[in-house]
Write an enzyme that holds these catalytic residues in place. Structure first.
Site, short mmCIF file in Angstrom:
data_model
loop_
_atom_site.label_atom_id
_atom_site.label_comp_id
_atom_site.label_asym_id
_atom_site.label_seq_id
_atom_site.Cartn_x
_atom_site.Cartn_y
_atom_site.Cartn_z
N LYS A 281 67.68 -6.47 60.91
CA LYS A 281 68.11 -7.58 60.08
C LYS A 281 67.57 -8.87 60.68
O LYS A 281 67.61 -9.05 61.91
CB LYS A 281 69.64 -7.59 60.02
CG LYS A 281 70.22 -8.64 59.08
CD LYS A 281 71.75 -8.51 59.00
CE LYS A 281 72.35 -9.48 58.00
NZ LYS A 281 73.82 -9.34 57.89
N SER B 6 75.61 -8.78 53.20
CA SER B 6 74.40 -9.54 53.40
C SER B 6 73.26 -8.72 54.00
O SER B 6 72.11 -9.17 53.97
CB SER B 6 74.68 -10.74 54.30
OG SER B 6 75.08 -10.30 55.59
N SER C 68 79.37 -6.75 55.49
CA SER C 68 77.92 -6.79 55.26
C SER C 68 77.12 -5.61 55.76
O SER C 68 75.93 -5.51 55.45
CB SER C 68 77.33 -8.06 55.87
OG SER C 68 77.56 -9.12 55.01
N1 GLN Z 1 80.49 -11.16 51.70
C1 GLN Z 1 81.11 -11.73 52.85
C2 GLN Z 1 80.73 -13.18 52.98
O1 GLN Z 1 80.01 -13.63 52.16
C3 GLN Z 1 80.77 -10.96 54.10
C4 GLN Z 1 79.41 -11.24 54.59
C5 GLN Z 1 79.15 -10.59 55.90
O2 GLN Z 1 79.81 -9.63 56.28
N2 GLN Z 1 78.20 -11.15 56.64
O3 GLN Z 1 81.13 -13.86 53.86
#
Ligand code: GLN
Length: 486
Positions: free
Chosen positions: A76, A151, A175
């Protein structure tokens, strides 16, 4: 080669059926040919990867190779990679070439793994659909009109489309697990502190945690063996000794008590997804586990608490992007104030700005008690619910997401609808617990994820249950491309 798991590829390398250079070249060619469809990668690391693969082949010929020596892995684009751009999906860091490796990357390098490239992601890991990336949306390999989740959507799509045998992700509120569910792969979010955060671009520091994404629980165990461990350079890194996560994979499930939170099976859960989860639970029951109804009564507090705490931490973490030290800088600033405001106006996307505004507001003097303090109190209540539940049961199971992958654009104008995607995943981060998503069926050709939640540091147990489930099912072997199976 691309239809094999990490464990199979590692064996192939040891048996000299192919070399790491051949393997790495093969995945690079697939990415060059197919990634224009998916947009899963921001940066391909071809030349350096092939050089590292040549070194790995030499190491494989000696006797100090590890299980991951010569295996190409996609990372990532949130993990700092020495000399290789790390954008975090943002225009702000589009020009950022880190002068050091994240601890996770360092550990993979030491193990002899190959950095295949850097994967697409929601900007600063904020999002559930990968539509918030400066580099454009990622397409779900199972249905290119839908999102891959976020994400870590680039990592999930890369593994699902067989462009990489495994990848890393990070999970602040879901995410790793949510994109794993949407893309039909396995993703593990470890206990907070199990994997070093050094060199992982910070979003919400009390919640962020890196982890593996791969086809199988066994592959996740192999990656976690390399990723986990104390890091003296990360003060939140856990001292607890790391076990060999492949050791307990075969343990029978007899006697395992699995808690089913009523709150995770009620209103809002898509019936098709719910049916897949029920079938998965029956499979675990048939292997000797017992299913126990439990309550997590404060579940309704998770979305409001998370969406105060995460933006609050993000607002302070992201104050470092000011155009002075590194990253984007606006042209010809008139004065210091102009430099700050124009740099941030240009460098950040809409969702990031929204979070900075919410977080700054929640932390401001007059509102701190009303929002941030309340959210922290709610966090404690949520965490206490898990502590109580784990007195009755060994693990908790439920769906990873309320439904399957949704169409691109369907929720991008409605932040609250997007935040509701995280309803089953956020509490795990608020409580610092480990969670895994394993493929558990399909609804209309789209993958469903079963989520398993464990006690702190129970990664081995989650991997064990995931592995036993995968021995009895073949959902994780389905592929959206090339013949349909691994
Ligand atoms: N969807 C969540 C957010 O937007 C989690 C994102 C994540 O785990 N990085 O914060």
């Amino acid at each position: 080669m691309h239809t094999q798991t990490v464990a199979q590829l590692a064996q192939g390398l040891r048996e000299k059926r192919f070399s790491s250079v051949e393997l790495t070249q093969h995945f690079c060619s697939r990415i060059e040919e197919l990634d224009p469809i998916y947009n899963a990668f921001i940066t391909l690391n071809k030349d350096a990867a092939l050089a590292a693969a040549a070194a790995a082949d030499q190491r494989l010929a000696s006797d100090n190779a590890t299980a991951l020596t010569g295996i190409p892995i996609a990372h990532k684009d949130i993990f700092c990679t020495l000399g290789l751009r790390t954008s975090c999906g943002s225009r702000m860091l589009d020009n950022f070439i880190p002068p050091y490796d994240a601890t996770v990357i360092k550990r993979f390098n030491e193990a002899g793994a190959i950095i295949l490239g850097k994967t697409n992601m929601d900007e600063f890991a904020m999002g559930s659909s990968n539509e918030n990336s400066f580099y454009g949306a990622v397409k779900n390999p199972w249905d290119q009109t839908t999102v891959p989740g976020g994400s870590s959507g680039g990592s999930a799509a890369a593994v699902a489309a067989l462009l990489a045998p495994a990848a890393t992700g990070t999970d602040t509120g879901g995410s790793i697990r949510q994109p794993a569910a949407f893309c039909g792969i396995t993703g593990l979010k470890p206990t907070y502190g199990r994997v070093s955060r050094l060199g992982m671009v910070a979003y919400a520091s009390s919640l962020d945690q890196g982890g593996p994404m791969a086809h199988t629980a066994l592959d996740c165990a192999l990656l976690l063996n390399t990723m986990a461990g104390h890091d003296p350079l990360d003060s939140t890194s856990a001292q607890d000794p790391v076990q060999d996560y492949t050791q307990d994979l075969e343990q029978p499930l007899k006697g395992l008590r699995i808690g089913l939170p009523r709150e995770y099976f009620g209103e809002g859960l898509d019936p098709g997804t719910g049916a897949c989860i029920q079938a998965a639970l029956q499979e675990l029951e048939s292997q000797g586990a017992s299913l126990v109804d439990i309550n997590l009564p404060n579940s309704k507090l998770t979305i409001p608490a998370y969406y105060i705490i995460a933006p609050a931490e993000a607002s302070t973490n992201l104050s470092r992007y000011d155009g002075v030290r590194y990253g984007h800088r606006c042209e010809d600033p008139g004065d210091l104030h102009d430099l700050y405001t124009r740099t941030r106006e240009e460098g950040f996307g809409d969702e990031v700005k929204r979070r900075i505004l919410v977080g700054t507001y929640a932390l401001s003097a007059g509102y701190y008690d009303a929002y941030y303090k309340k959210a922290q109190q709610a966090r404690r209540l949520i965490s206490d619910n898990f502590t109580a539940a784990f007195e009755q049961v060994d693990i908790i199971a439920g769906p990873t997401t309320p439904g399957t992958a949704f169409p691109l654009g369907a929720k991008s104008d409605d932040p609250v609808a997007m935040y509701l995607e995280d309803v089953y995943t956020l509490a795990v981060n608020l409580a610092g617990l480990p969670g895994i998503s394993v493929p558990a069926g399909f609804v209309d050709g789209k993958p469903v994820g079963l989520q398993l939640i464990g006690r702190h540091f129970a990664e081995a147990q989650l991997l064990n249950v995931g592995h036993r489930y995968q021995q009895a099912t073949d959902w994780h072997q389905q592929a959206p491309v090339t013949g349909g199976t691994l």
